[in-house]
Scaffold this motif. Structure first.
Motif, PDB file in Angstrom:
ATOM      1  N   GLU A 130      24.711  45.349 -18.530  1.00 46.27           N
ATOM      2  CA  GLU A 130      24.832  45.013 -19.949  1.00 46.27           C
ATOM      3  C   GLU A 130      24.825  46.287 -20.804  1.00 46.27           C
ATOM      4  OE1 GLU A 130      22.062  42.845 -23.259  1.00 46.27           O
ATOM      5  OE2 GLU A 130      22.311  41.802 -21.348  1.00 46.27           O
ATOM      6  N   GLU A 131      23.982  47.233 -20.448  1.00 48.99           N
ATOM      7  CA  GLU A 131      23.919  48.494 -21.191  1.00 48.99           C
ATOM      8  C   GLU A 131      25.198  49.309 -21.034  1.00 48.99           C
ATOM      9  OE1 GLU A 131      19.050  48.939 -20.951  1.00 48.99           O
ATOM     10  OE2 GLU A 131      20.305  50.012 -19.527  1.00 48.99           O
ATOM     11  N   GLN A 132      25.857  49.178 -19.890  1.00 47.62           N
ATOM     12  CA  GLN A 132      27.129  49.873 -19.689  1.00 47.62           C
ATOM     13  C   GLN A 132      28.149  49.434 -20.727  1.00 47.62           C
ATOM     14  OE1 GLN A 132      28.569  49.449 -15.664  1.00 47.62           O
ATOM     15  NE2 GLN A 132      26.601  50.034 -14.794  1.00 47.62           N
ATOM     16  N   LEU A 133      28.167  48.148 -21.032  1.00 47.16           N
ATOM     17  CA  LEU A 133      29.114  47.633 -22.033  1.00 47.16           C
ATOM     18  C   LEU A 133      28.822  48.230 -23.402  1.00 47.16           C
ATOM     19  CD1 LEU A 133      29.190  43.882 -20.927  1.00 47.16           C
ATOM     20  CD2 LEU A 133      30.899  45.653 -20.456  1.00 47.16           C
ATOM     21  N   VAL A 134      27.546  48.313 -23.761  1.00 46.55           N
ATOM     22  CA  VAL A 134      27.166  48.898 -25.051  1.00 46.55           C
ATOM     23  C   VAL A 134      27.550  50.376 -25.077  1.00 46.55           C
ATOM     24  CG1 VAL A 134      25.240  49.420 -26.596  1.00 46.55           C
ATOM     25  CG2 VAL A 134      25.330  47.216 -25.408  1.00 46.55           C
ATOM     26  N   CYS A 135      27.338  51.070 -23.967  1.00 48.08           N
ATOM     27  CA  CYS A 135      27.700  52.497 -23.891  1.00 48.08           C
ATOM     28  C   CYS A 135      29.199  52.690 -24.052  1.00 48.08           C
ATOM     29  CB  CYS A 135      27.227  53.099 -22.573  1.00 48.08           C
ATOM     30  SG  CYS A 135      25.449  53.328 -22.527  1.00 48.08           S
ATOM     31  N   ARG A 136      29.984  51.799 -23.486  1.00 54.37           N
ATOM     32  CA  ARG A 136      31.443  51.891 -23.664  1.00 54.37           C
ATOM     33  C   ARG A 136      31.819  51.744 -25.135  1.00 54.37           C
ATOM     34  NH1 ARG A 136      32.439  48.185 -18.756  1.00 54.37           N
ATOM     35  NH2 ARG A 136      32.307  49.672 -17.076  1.00 54.37           N
ATOM     36  N   GLN A 137      31.136  50.829 -25.831  1.00 53.72           N
ATOM     37  CA  GLN A 137      31.409  50.646 -27.253  1.00 53.72           C
ATOM     38  C   GLN A 137      31.033  51.901 -28.042  1.00 53.72           C
ATOM     39  OE1 GLN A 137      29.082  47.152 -28.026  1.00 53.72           O
ATOM     40  NE2 GLN A 137      30.652  45.753 -27.253  1.00 53.72           N
ATOM     41  N   LEU A 138      29.888  52.503 -27.694  1.00 56.22           N
ATOM     42  CA  LEU A 138      29.481  53.748 -28.360  1.00 56.22           C
ATOM     43  C   LEU A 138      30.485  54.858 -28.070  1.00 56.22           C
ATOM     44  CD1 LEU A 138      25.619  53.765 -27.805  1.00 56.22           C
ATOM     45  CD2 LEU A 138      26.786  53.793 -30.008  1.00 56.22           C
ATOM     46  N   ALA A 139      30.913  54.956 -26.809  1.00 53.88           N
ATOM     47  CA  ALA A 139      31.867  55.996 -26.431  1.00 53.88           C
ATOM     48  C   ALA A 139      33.185  55.833 -27.178  1.00 53.88           C
ATOM     49  CB  ALA A 139      32.093  55.981 -24.921  1.00 53.88           C
ATOM     50  N   GLU A 140      33.612  54.596 -27.374  1.00 52.66           N
ATOM     51  CA  GLU A 140      34.849  54.346 -28.119  1.00 52.66           C
ATOM     52  C   GLU A 140      34.746  54.849 -29.558  1.00 52.66           C
ATOM     53  OE1 GLU A 140      35.578  50.161 -27.696  1.00 52.66           O
ATOM     54  OE2 GLU A 140      36.160  50.363 -25.591  1.00 52.66           O
ATOM     55  N   LYS A 141      33.521  54.949 -30.057  1.00 56.37           N
ATOM     56  CA  LYS A 141      33.288  55.452 -31.420  1.00 56.37           C
ATOM     57  C   LYS A 141      32.959  56.938 -31.437  1.00 56.37           C
ATOM     58  CE  LYS A 141      31.907  50.962 -33.123  1.00 56.37           C
ATOM     59  NZ  LYS A 141      30.833  50.139 -33.652  1.00 56.37           N
ATOM     60  N   GLY A 142      33.067  57.595 -30.258  1.00 54.64           N
ATOM     61  CA  GLY A 142      32.906  59.040 -30.202  1.00 54.64           C
ATOM     62  C   GLY A 142      31.598  59.561 -29.659  1.00 54.64           C
ATOM     63  N   THR A 143      30.685  58.680 -29.278  1.00 53.31           N
ATOM     64  CA  THR A 143      29.411  59.125 -28.711  1.00 53.31           C
ATOM     65  C   THR A 143      29.611  59.603 -27.281  1.00 53.31           C
ATOM     66  OG1 THR A 143      28.119  57.623 -30.091  1.00 53.31           O
ATOM     67  CG2 THR A 143      27.063  58.405 -28.086  1.00 53.31           C
ATOM     68  N   ALA A 144      29.008  60.740 -26.947  1.00 49.76           N
ATOM     69  CA  ALA A 144      28.966  61.201 -25.556  1.00 49.76           C
ATOM     70  C   ALA A 144      27.729  60.595 -24.920  1.00 49.76           C
ATOM     71  CB  ALA A 144      28.875  62.727 -25.503  1.00 49.76           C
ATOM     72  N   VAL A 145      27.871  60.072 -23.705  1.00 51.54           N
ATOM     73  CA  VAL A 145      26.758  59.406 -23.031  1.00 51.54           C
ATOM     74  C   VAL A 145      26.505  60.082 -21.689  1.00 51.54           C
ATOM     75  CG1 VAL A 145      25.898  57.219 -22.068  1.00 51.54           C
ATOM     76  CG2 VAL A 145      27.351  57.200 -24.113  1.00 51.54           C
ATOM     77  N   ILE A 146      25.250  60.417 -21.452  1.00 49.39           N
ATOM     78  CA  ILE A 146      24.819  60.890 -20.129  1.00 49.39           C
ATOM     79  C   ILE A 146      23.800  59.883 -19.628  1.00 49.39           C
ATOM     80  CG2 ILE A 146      23.670  62.688 -18.786  1.00 49.39           C
ATOM     81  CD1 ILE A 146      24.585  64.701 -20.890  1.00 49.39           C
ATOM     82  N   ALA A 147      24.084  59.276 -18.484  1.00 52.17           N
ATOM     83  CA  ALA A 147      23.192  58.272 -17.920  1.00 52.17           C
ATOM     84  C   ALA A 147      22.812  58.659 -16.491  1.00 52.17           C
ATOM     85  CB  ALA A 147      23.853  56.905 -17.932  1.00 52.17           C
ATOM     86  N   PHE A 148      21.528  58.598 -16.232  1.00 48.18           N
ATOM     87  CA  PHE A 148      21.043  58.796 -14.869  1.00 48.18           C
ATOM     88  C   PHE A 148      20.977  57.439 -14.197  1.00 48.18           C
ATOM     89  CE2 PHE A 148      19.307  62.394 -17.163  1.00 48.18           C
ATOM     90  CZ  PHE A 148      19.585  63.428 -16.284  1.00 48.18           C
ATOM     91  N   ILE A 149      21.489  57.365 -12.981  1.00 46.68           N
ATOM     92  CA  ILE A 149      21.426  56.111 -12.234  1.00 46.68           C
ATOM     93  C   ILE A 149      20.760  56.396 -10.913  1.00 46.68           C
ATOM     94  CG2 ILE A 149      23.413  55.049 -13.365  1.00 46.68           C
ATOM     95  CD1 ILE A 149      25.124  55.868 -10.972  1.00 46.68           C
ATOM     96  N   GLU A 150      20.145  55.359 -10.365  1.00 46.84           N
ATOM     97  CA  GLU A 150      19.416  55.501  -9.090  1.00 46.84           C
ATOM     98  C   GLU A 150      20.400  55.470  -7.939  1.00 46.84           C
ATOM     99  OE1 GLU A 150      15.736  55.001  -8.554  1.00 46.84           O
ATOM    100  OE2 GLU A 150      15.356  55.305 -10.666  1.00 46.84           O
TER     101      GLU A 150
END
Length: 144
Positions: free
Chosen positions: A124-144
């Motif tokens: 679910e958070e991935q979808l929100v991150c995609r929306q942020l990225a579409e608006k120009g936010t750079a996202v760094i996510a750590f995954i297990e």
């Protein structure tokens, strides 16, 4: 927005956490990093925030080096979604873990940060991150 880490090396208490690590993240990109220990994740985030000095290399945002003087200004452009959320308000801490992260992520979306650092990321958070990225936010996510 462009975040760049160039040839960074970090040692803490005589233990080398990483050597010659480089990373470039541009606004609109989502970068996931895996295989990092929780201590290394925390250290990398503190380096990006300008809170932890590193042994060599540099970190910059839009070409401006992150230093103890520039870090407070540059941190205003960043947001962080921790693995665990702990609120000062004990009543808010009674809210289930997933709901706490959802609430915090909603607050982050309202701010529209230039850079979002995430410790773990659900579907679910991935979808929100995609929306942020579409608006120009750079996202760094750590995954297990």
């Amino acid at each position: 927005m462009i975040l760049e880490l160039k040839d960074t090396t970090l040692s803490l208490a005589g233990v080398t956490l990483w050597t010659d690590f480089s990373l470039i993240v541009k606004g609109g990109e989502i970068v996931t990093l895996s295989g990092w220990t929780r201590d290394n994740r925390k250290a990398l985030m503190e380096v990006i925030w300008g809170l932890l000095p590193f042994d060599q290399g540099f970190v910059s945002i839009d070409g401006e080096l992150i230093t103890t003087l520039s870090a407070p200004y540059l941190r205003k452009k960043m947001a962080y979604l921790p693995h665990e959320v702990r609120w000062a308000d004990e009543e808010r801490n009674k809210i289930p873990f997933v709901e706490q992260r959802k609430q915090l992520l909603e607050e982050i979306v309202k701010r529209q940060p230039k850079l979002l650092l995430m410790d773990d990321m659900s579907t679910e958070e991935q979808l929100v991150c995609r929306q942020l990225a579409e608006k120009g936010t750079a996202v760094i996510a750590f995954i297990e």
